[in-house]
Design a protein around this motif. Sequence first.
Motif, PDB file in Angstrom:
ATOM      1  N   SER A 212       0.836  -1.196   0.000  1.00 16.79           N
ATOM      2  CA  SER A 212       0.000   0.000   0.000  1.00 16.79           C
ATOM      3  C   SER A 212       0.868   1.241   0.000  1.00 16.79           C
ATOM      4  CB  SER A 212      -0.906   0.017   1.240  1.00 16.79           C
ATOM      5  OG  SER A 212      -0.143   0.225   2.417  1.00 16.79           O
ATOM      6  N   GLY A 213       0.278   2.343  -0.436  1.00 17.39           N
ATOM      7  CA  GLY A 213       0.995   3.604  -0.402  1.00 17.39           C
ATOM      8  C   GLY A 213       1.364   3.998   1.011  1.00 17.39           C
ATOM      9  N   ASN A 214       0.486   3.708   1.959  1.00 18.41           N
ATOM     10  CA  ASN A 214       0.761   4.060   3.353  1.00 18.41           C
ATOM     11  C   ASN A 214       1.966   3.305   3.887  1.00 18.41           C
ATOM     12  OD1 ASN A 214       0.013   5.387   5.916  1.00 18.41           O
ATOM     13  ND2 ASN A 214      -0.439   3.297   6.585  1.00 18.41           N
ATOM     14  N   ALA A 215       2.073   2.023   3.540  1.00 20.28           N
ATOM     15  CA  ALA A 215       3.224   1.233   4.001  1.00 20.28           C
ATOM     16  C   ALA A 215       4.518   1.783   3.402  1.00 20.28           C
ATOM     17  CB  ALA A 215       3.041  -0.233   3.610  1.00 20.28           C
ATOM     18  N   ALA A 216       4.476   2.184   2.137  1.00 20.62           N
ATOM     19  CA  ALA A 216       5.658   2.770   1.506  1.00 20.62           C
ATOM     20  C   ALA A 216       6.029   4.087   2.181  1.00 20.62           C
ATOM     21  CB  ALA A 216       5.399   2.990   0.021  1.00 20.62           C
ATOM     22  N   LYS A 217       5.032   4.914   2.456  1.00 19.91           N
ATOM     23  CA  LYS A 217       5.283   6.212   3.092  1.00 19.91           C
ATOM     24  C   LYS A 217       5.877   6.034   4.480  1.00 19.91           C
ATOM     25  CE  LYS A 217       3.116  10.717   3.796  1.00 19.91           C
ATOM     26  NZ  LYS A 217       1.873  11.515   3.581  1.00 19.91           N
ATOM     27  N   GLN A 218       5.360   5.064   5.230  1.00 21.67           N
ATOM     28  CA  GLN A 218       5.897   4.810   6.570  1.00 21.67           C
ATOM     29  C   GLN A 218       7.360   4.388   6.505  1.00 21.67           C
ATOM     30  OE1 GLN A 218       3.233   1.941   8.370  1.00 21.67           O
ATOM     31  NE2 GLN A 218       1.994   3.545   9.309  1.00 21.67           N
ATOM     32  N   ALA A 219       7.695   3.531   5.536  1.00 14.78           N
ATOM     33  CA  ALA A 219       9.085   3.080   5.390  1.00 14.78           C
ATOM     34  C   ALA A 219      10.000   4.254   5.043  1.00 14.78           C
ATOM     35  CB  ALA A 219       9.175   1.998   4.320  1.00 14.78           C
ATOM     36  N   LEU A 220       9.558   5.109   4.138  1.00 13.26           N
ATOM     37  CA  LEU A 220      10.354   6.260   3.728  1.00 13.26           C
ATOM     38  C   LEU A 220      10.512   7.263   4.871  1.00 13.26           C
ATOM     39  CD1 LEU A 220       8.804   6.703   0.186  1.00 13.26           C
ATOM     40  CD2 LEU A 220      11.188   6.105   0.657  1.00 13.26           C
ATOM     41  N   GLN A 221       9.445   7.538   5.564  1.00 13.07           N
ATOM     42  CA  GLN A 221       9.507   8.496   6.670  1.00 13.07           C
ATOM     43  C   GLN A 221      10.330   7.956   7.832  1.00 13.07           C
ATOM     44  OE1 GLN A 221       5.252   9.220   7.237  1.00 13.07           O
ATOM     45  NE2 GLN A 221       5.455  11.234   6.265  1.00 13.07           N
ATOM     46  N   ALA A 222      10.379   6.626   7.967  1.00  9.90           N
ATOM     47  CA  ALA A 222      11.175   6.025   9.036  1.00  9.90           C
ATOM     48  C   ALA A 222      12.665   6.082   8.741  1.00  9.90           C
ATOM     49  CB  ALA A 222      10.748   4.574   9.253  1.00  9.90           C
ATOM     50  N   GLY A 223      13.026   6.261   7.449  1.00  8.46           N
ATOM     51  CA  GLY A 223      14.442   6.385   7.137  1.00  8.46           C
ATOM     52  C   GLY A 223      14.922   5.657   5.903  1.00  8.46           C
ATOM     53  N   ALA A 224      14.039   4.918   5.230  1.00 16.89           N
ATOM     54  CA  ALA A 224      14.452   4.263   3.985  1.00 16.89           C
ATOM     55  C   ALA A 224      14.788   5.313   2.940  1.00 16.89           C
ATOM     56  CB  ALA A 224      13.344   3.351   3.472  1.00 16.89           C
ATOM     57  N   ASP A 225      15.894   5.124   2.245  1.00 16.00           N
ATOM     58  CA  ASP A 225      16.248   6.010   1.132  1.00 16.00           C
ATOM     59  C   ASP A 225      15.588   5.550  -0.156  1.00 16.00           C
ATOM     60  OD1 ASP A 225      18.198   7.802   2.470  1.00 16.00           O
ATOM     61  OD2 ASP A 225      19.309   5.940   2.746  1.00 16.00           O
ATOM     62  N   VAL A 226      15.425   4.235  -0.285  1.00 16.34           N
ATOM     63  CA  VAL A 226      14.792   3.645  -1.470  1.00 16.34           C
ATOM     64  C   VAL A 226      13.773   2.615  -1.005  1.00 16.34           C
ATOM     65  CG1 VAL A 226      15.154   2.414  -3.647  1.00 16.34           C
ATOM     66  CG2 VAL A 226      16.985   3.859  -2.715  1.00 16.34           C
ATOM     67  N   VAL A 227      12.556   2.690  -1.537  1.00 19.36           N
ATOM     68  CA  VAL A 227      11.599   1.602  -1.313  1.00 19.36           C
ATOM     69  C   VAL A 227      11.529   0.769  -2.582  1.00 19.36           C
ATOM     70  CG1 VAL A 227      10.168   2.646   0.477  1.00 19.36           C
ATOM     71  CG2 VAL A 227       9.632   3.082  -1.919  1.00 19.36           C
ATOM     72  N   VAL A 228      11.439  -0.541  -2.393  1.00 20.23           N
ATOM     73  CA  VAL A 228      11.393  -1.482  -3.515  1.00 20.23           C
ATOM     74  C   VAL A 228      10.073  -2.239  -3.447  1.00 20.23           C
ATOM     75  CG1 VAL A 228      12.539  -3.402  -4.663  1.00 20.23           C
ATOM     76  CG2 VAL A 228      13.892  -1.757  -3.350  1.00 20.23           C
ATOM     77  N   ILE A 229       9.344  -2.236  -4.548  1.00 17.73           N
ATOM     78  CA  ILE A 229       8.058  -2.943  -4.572  1.00 17.73           C
ATOM     79  C   ILE A 229       7.998  -3.822  -5.810  1.00 17.73           C
ATOM     80  CG2 ILE A 229       5.547  -2.747  -4.488  1.00 17.73           C
ATOM     81  CD1 ILE A 229       5.830   0.003  -3.310  1.00 17.73           C
ATOM     82  N   GLY A 230       7.647  -5.088  -5.602  1.00 21.70           N
ATOM     83  CA  GLY A 230       7.515  -6.034  -6.702  1.00 21.70           C
ATOM     84  C   GLY A 230       6.155  -6.675  -6.720  1.00 21.70           C
ATOM     85  N   ASN A 231       5.898  -7.562  -5.759  1.00 22.11           N
ATOM     86  CA  ASN A 231       4.632  -8.293  -5.711  1.00 22.11           C
ATOM     87  C   ASN A 231       3.420  -7.379  -5.672  1.00 22.11           C
ATOM     88  OD1 ASN A 231       5.759 -10.787  -5.825  1.00 22.11           O
ATOM     89  ND2 ASN A 231       5.355 -11.369  -3.720  1.00 22.11           N
ATOM     90  N   GLY A 232       3.523  -6.306  -4.888  1.00 22.83           N
ATOM     91  CA  GLY A 232       2.394  -5.394  -4.750  1.00 22.83           C
ATOM     92  C   GLY A 232       1.977  -4.793  -6.074  1.00 22.83           C
ATOM     93  N   ILE A 233       2.960  -4.462  -6.914  1.00 19.98           N
ATOM     94  CA  ILE A 233       2.666  -3.860  -8.216  1.00 19.98           C
ATOM     95  C   ILE A 233       2.179  -4.920  -9.198  1.00 19.98           C
ATOM     96  CG2 ILE A 233       3.752  -2.748 -10.214  1.00 19.98           C
ATOM     97  CD1 ILE A 233       5.480  -1.188  -8.194  1.00 19.98           C
ATOM     98  N   GLU A 234       2.700  -6.143  -9.073  1.00 21.29           N
ATOM     99  CA  GLU A 234       2.235  -7.227  -9.942  1.00 21.29           C
ATOM    100  C   GLU A 234       0.733  -7.431  -9.784  1.00 21.29           C
ATOM    101  OE1 GLU A 234       4.550 -10.564  -8.743  1.00 21.29           O
ATOM    102  OE2 GLU A 234       6.453  -9.604  -9.250  1.00 21.29           O
TER     103      GLU A 234
END
Length: 258
Positions: A212-234
């Motif tokens: 979800s977009g929220n999960a990606a945003k949480q990861a980025l705001q927590a400190g991830a420089d890059v988020v990687v998504i595969g299955n979710g987009i499939e």
Amino acid sequence: MTSKQLMLDLLSGRSKHGRKSFAVLIDPDKVADEASLLKLIHLSVQHGVDFFFVGGSLITDDSLDWVISLLREESTLPVVLFPGSNLHIHQQAHAILFLSLISGRNPEFLIGQQVVAAPILKKSKLEVIPTGYMLVGSGLQTTAAYISNTLPIPNDKPSIAACTAMAGEMLGLRVLYMDAGSGALEPISPRVIGVVRRSVEVPLIVGGGIRSGNAAKQALQAGADVVVIGNGIEKNLNLLIEVSGIVKELNGALNIHE
């Protein structure tokens, strides 16, 4: 700077300035056909995806070649290999994450596969990015955990994750990749990401279980420089558009404050 440092310099520079990035992970085994891959490529270019990561824990057919060829033909985005073994090397990619599984205790994936791959990579034009790979528990045994025969770091043990990351950085690894694994039931907790981010200075990549977009945003705001998504987009192409928008929003806010 040599031509083989471009990707690492890009990651390091963006991390240093707090800029976020989005990588779409393509598992060649899961690409249905050329038409579906073309649609994904064009959507990625249209919405400002930063990188294509290509690979998986287990590639069982010969699709790696045509997948990378099509990515190179249809876009100018960096194509970065995310290998599951020394067999997953392709000379037409731009770079390879030279993974060392520092969260496990299996020497085969800590250094064994790397020894076999080293002479091939030395002769190639690929940019080799020394990467500490950390599997984090997701509530389900993933393919990566099964194939590597290692136990993931518990998702509720941030101190273990932080110490592992610090050790990787001190050993000279230039990037850290925290992964819940393909098909993970849940993403890596923001608490774990945050503790790791505060413990190291190298770029931090986070993937696995982001649906979800929220999960990606949480990861980025927590400190991830890059988020990687595969299955979710499939399963949901609209997720690509949503996450791209979030990355732009976060980077836009950074520009305002600068």
